[in-house]
Design a protein around this motif. Structure first.
Motif, PDB file in Angstrom:
ATOM      1  N   ALA A 103      10.027   0.561   5.710  1.00 25.52           N
ATOM      2  CA  ALA A 103       8.577   0.698   5.879  1.00 25.52           C
ATOM      3  C   ALA A 103       7.864   0.203   4.630  1.00 25.52           C
ATOM      4  CB  ALA A 103       8.208   2.148   6.165  1.00 25.52           C
ATOM      5  N   VAL A 104       6.859  -0.658   4.829  1.00 25.87           N
ATOM      6  CA  VAL A 104       6.098  -1.245   3.730  1.00 25.87           C
ATOM      7  C   VAL A 104       4.613  -1.033   3.999  1.00 25.87           C
ATOM      8  CG1 VAL A 104       5.559  -3.366   2.461  1.00 25.87           C
ATOM      9  CG2 VAL A 104       7.864  -2.995   3.361  1.00 25.87           C
ATOM     10  N   SER A 105       3.872  -0.664   2.956  1.00 29.36           N
ATOM     11  CA  SER A 105       2.450  -0.400   3.079  1.00 29.36           C
ATOM     12  C   SER A 105       1.665  -1.415   2.262  1.00 29.36           C
ATOM     13  CB  SER A 105       2.128   1.016   2.586  1.00 29.36           C
ATOM     14  OG  SER A 105       0.746   1.198   2.414  1.00 29.36           O
ATOM     15  N   LEU A 106       0.469  -1.751   2.764  1.00 29.22           N
ATOM     16  CA  LEU A 106      -0.430  -2.620   2.018  1.00 29.22           C
ATOM     17  C   LEU A 106      -1.212  -1.826   0.978  1.00 29.22           C
ATOM     18  CD1 LEU A 106      -1.184  -5.633   2.036  1.00 29.22           C
ATOM     19  CD2 LEU A 106      -3.089  -5.085   3.545  1.00 29.22           C
ATOM     20  N   GLY A 107      -1.171  -0.508   1.070  1.00 31.78           N
ATOM     21  CA  GLY A 107      -1.909   0.371   0.167  1.00 31.78           C
ATOM     22  C   GLY A 107      -2.325   1.625   0.901  1.00 31.78           C
ATOM     23  N   ASP A 108      -3.099   2.471   0.243  1.00 31.90           N
ATOM     24  CA  ASP A 108      -3.514   3.744   0.834  1.00 31.90           C
ATOM     25  C   ASP A 108      -4.705   3.542   1.767  1.00 31.90           C
ATOM     26  OD1 ASP A 108      -1.521   4.991  -0.567  1.00 31.90           O
ATOM     27  OD2 ASP A 108      -2.811   5.611  -2.217  1.00 31.90           O
ATOM     28  N   VAL A 109      -4.481   2.729   2.792  1.00 29.09           N
ATOM     29  CA  VAL A 109      -5.503   2.477   3.801  1.00 29.09           C
ATOM     30  C   VAL A 109      -4.830   2.474   5.168  1.00 29.09           C
ATOM     31  CG1 VAL A 109      -7.025   1.128   2.297  1.00 29.09           C
ATOM     32  CG2 VAL A 109      -5.225  -0.032   3.575  1.00 29.09           C
ATOM     33  N   VAL A 110      -5.627   2.713   6.213  1.00 27.80           N
ATOM     34  CA  VAL A 110      -5.134   2.653   7.583  1.00 27.80           C
ATOM     35  C   VAL A 110      -5.872   1.528   8.299  1.00 27.80           C
ATOM     36  CG1 VAL A 110      -4.854   3.895   9.764  1.00 27.80           C
ATOM     37  CG2 VAL A 110      -4.634   5.130   7.597  1.00 27.80           C
ATOM     38  N   LEU A 111      -5.116   0.600   8.887  1.00 30.63           N
ATOM     39  CA  LEU A 111      -5.671  -0.547   9.596  1.00 30.63           C
ATOM     40  C   LEU A 111      -5.502  -0.361  11.098  1.00 30.63           C
ATOM     41  CD1 LEU A 111      -4.070  -3.294   7.314  1.00 30.63           C
ATOM     42  CD2 LEU A 111      -6.389  -2.374   7.149  1.00 30.63           C
ATOM     43  N   ASN A 112      -6.127  -1.232  11.887  1.00 24.58           N
ATOM     44  CA  ASN A 112      -5.971  -1.160  13.340  1.00 24.58           C
ATOM     45  C   ASN A 112      -4.542  -1.459  13.769  1.00 24.58           C
ATOM     46  OD1 ASN A 112      -8.661  -0.530  13.766  1.00 24.58           O
ATOM     47  ND2 ASN A 112      -9.278  -2.671  13.939  1.00 24.58           N
ATOM     48  N   GLY A 113      -3.872  -2.282  13.013  1.00 29.20           N
ATOM     49  CA  GLY A 113      -2.491  -2.635  13.308  1.00 29.20           C
ATOM     50  C   GLY A 113      -1.851  -3.306  12.120  1.00 29.20           C
ATOM     51  N   GLY A 114      -0.573  -3.643  12.258  1.00 29.11           N
ATOM     52  CA  GLY A 114       0.162  -4.197  11.134  1.00 29.11           C
ATOM     53  C   GLY A 114       0.005  -5.683  10.936  1.00 29.11           C
ATOM     54  N   GLU A 115      -0.760  -6.355  11.835  1.00 33.44           N
ATOM     55  CA  GLU A 115      -0.874  -7.806  11.736  1.00 33.44           C
ATOM     56  C   GLU A 115      -1.556  -8.250  10.441  1.00 33.44           C
ATOM     57  OE1 GLU A 115       0.146  -6.900  15.818  1.00 33.44           O
ATOM     58  OE2 GLU A 115      -1.418  -6.088  14.487  1.00 33.44           O
ATOM     59  N   THR A 116      -2.652  -7.596  10.073  1.00 36.64           N
ATOM     60  CA  THR A 116      -3.349  -7.961   8.832  1.00 36.64           C
ATOM     61  C   THR A 116      -2.434  -7.775   7.627  1.00 36.64           C
ATOM     62  OG1 THR A 116      -5.448  -7.263   9.807  1.00 36.64           O
ATOM     63  CG2 THR A 116      -5.388  -7.497   7.420  1.00 36.64           C
ATOM     64  N   ALA A 117      -1.714  -6.669   7.595  1.00 32.59           N
ATOM     65  CA  ALA A 117      -0.800  -6.401   6.492  1.00 32.59           C
ATOM     66  C   ALA A 117       0.357  -7.394   6.490  1.00 32.59           C
ATOM     67  CB  ALA A 117      -0.280  -4.968   6.583  1.00 32.59           C
TER      68      ALA A 117
END
Length: 431
Positions: free
Chosen positions: A127-141
């Motif tokens: 599991a990898v995170s772009l940061g302490d944010v929640v996005l609509n989906g993983g595509e942007t990340a």
């Protein structure tokens, strides 16, 4: 140089960003290769549904394991399997460098409330995170991850040195950039960049990089490769006001003498010395020592006199500098009043005590980041208790509380140890 395999419900999301600028040119040149795998293509549902409600109830939907597992198994050589998730490890440049060395890299774009957890048992998912944010989906990340990895591939950047001088490449944030015109709305380009002296320019850029990192991401300095000249540069950079706005207050009254009874505790020489040194090391404000007892006040005065103006101070000037921060006070009110007179503002009162949790009338729970924000706008007095912790009346009047340092584990640190840890958590090593 990895081949990317994207597992996504919306592969069309990537059409535009992967077709323009450097990424588009790299795909045309064969430097970047991307394949897409849609779990809907593997759904056994006639409507191609791939989500269902969670067991145990709750809001949202969960991606089903079967279509995602089938999509992953359809990839001949998946390589490392990364899941874009806010619960993953935050992505770093170091991780991007490691991924750039892989031959294949599979990126799974989460949706809804996430994946069926059993997929993590069936596959070696990371599991990898772009940061302490929640996005609509993983595509942007996933797109951000692909760009971070792709730009490290040979031939992607054109001029390979470009990637070596960017933020994080040397463990630091990047220096500022300027271009024509020479004067923009009255603001000139720094003279050093117009000097033609490449040595001066290199030194200026290094200093600006250090200053930017110190101001915005001081945590990076812990692992950045720094030399003696870098240390001298950092030592000369003025610290922000936050440290000076934080003052420690050591309470000897009222404190809990046992589980039920409150009273007065005795001064400890080690506490006075060590907390004063902590306050000095972190460029903090005055250090208040509260005791109402005359004999304890006399003892404190003797300690301070010896180590500031007496033989101890003459023999150890560093200790004298630290002890000069100590301010005796008969009560918490007296300490608050003195700090208000000194700063011109009524200080916020923050407490941390071994008696946590403080019951129904407990003050609001704060993080160290919250306290730092308060310090940036005005004075904060952080009260620490001796003996078994602060009495309930001190906790009740505070503006907020910090949990004890090890509130879930062994919670019996000395107060001077707790003071050092809290100071570092709030101000960081380079504030």
């Amino acid at each position: 140089m990895p081949q990317f395999h994207i597992v996504s419900l919306f592969p069309e999301f990537f059409d535009s960003p992967l077709g323009v600028a450097l990424m588009g040119r790299a795909r045309d040149a064969g430097i970047v290769d991307v394949t897409f795998h849609n779990p809907r293509d593997f759904s056994s549902d006639r409507h191609r549904h791939v989500d269902d409600s969670p067991y145990g109830g709750g809001p949202g939907m969960v991606l089903q394991g079967e279509p995602v597992a089938a999509a992953l198994r359809s990839i001949p050589q998946p390589g490392r399997m990364l899941v874009m998730s806010p619960g993953g490890r935050p992505m770093t440049q170091r991780m991007a460098r490691a991924w750039a060395k892989e031959e294949h890299l599979t990126i799974i774009c989460g949706r809804y409330e996430g994946l069926d957890q059993r997929l993590f048992e069936l596959f070696p998912l990371e599991a990898v995170s772009l940061g302490d944010v929640v996005l609509n989906g993983g595509e942007t990340a996933a797109l951000a991850l692909m760009e971070a990895v792709a730009r490290l591939m040979p031939g992607f950047m054109g001029k390979e040195a470009s990637g070596d001088e960017e933020s994080f490449s040397a463990g630091l944030l990047e220096y500022p950039h300027y271009t024509r015109p020479e004067v923009l709305e009255g603001l000139p380009v720094p003279e050093v960049l117009r000097s033609g002296d490449h040595g001066r320019i290199a030194r200026w850029r290094r200093e600006m990089s250090l200053r930017a990192t110190l101001a915005v991401r001081p945590d990076l300095l812990d692992s950045a490769p720094l030399g003696r000249e870098d240390a001298l540069t950092l030592a000369g950079v003025p610290r922000e006001r936050a440290g000076r706005n934080l003052s420690l207050c050591l309470m000897h009254y009222p404190v809990m003498l046992d589980a039920k009874n409150s009273g007065v505790s005795s001064l400890t020489n080690f506490d006075i010395h060590d907390i004063a040194r902590i306050s000095c090391s972190y460029a903090m404000g005055p250090f208040y020592v509260v005791t109402p007892l005359e004999d304890q006040q006399r003892l404190l005065a003797e300690i301070l006199q010896h180590w500031t103006d007496g033989p101890g101070g003459r023999g150890n000037p560093d200790r004298a500098r630290a002890l000069r921060l100590v301010r005796p006070a008969l009560s918490l009110d007296a300490a608050m009043t003195e700090l208000e007179q000194r700063t011109g503002q009524r200080p916020r009162l923050v407490v941390s005590s071994a008696t946590w949790p403080a019951g129904r009338n407990a003050p609001p729970l704060l993080t160290c980041a919250d306290v730092l924000e308060w310090c940036r706008s005005g004075p904060v007095l952080l009260c620490l208790g001796t003996a078994h912790g602060l009495a309930p009346e001190v906790l009740a009047r505070s503006d907020g509380q910090l949990r004890p340092v090890r509130f879930l584990q062994y919670n019996h640190l000395s107060v001077r140890s707790a003071a050092a840890i809290l100071a570092d958590r709030i101000l960081g090593d380079y504030q």
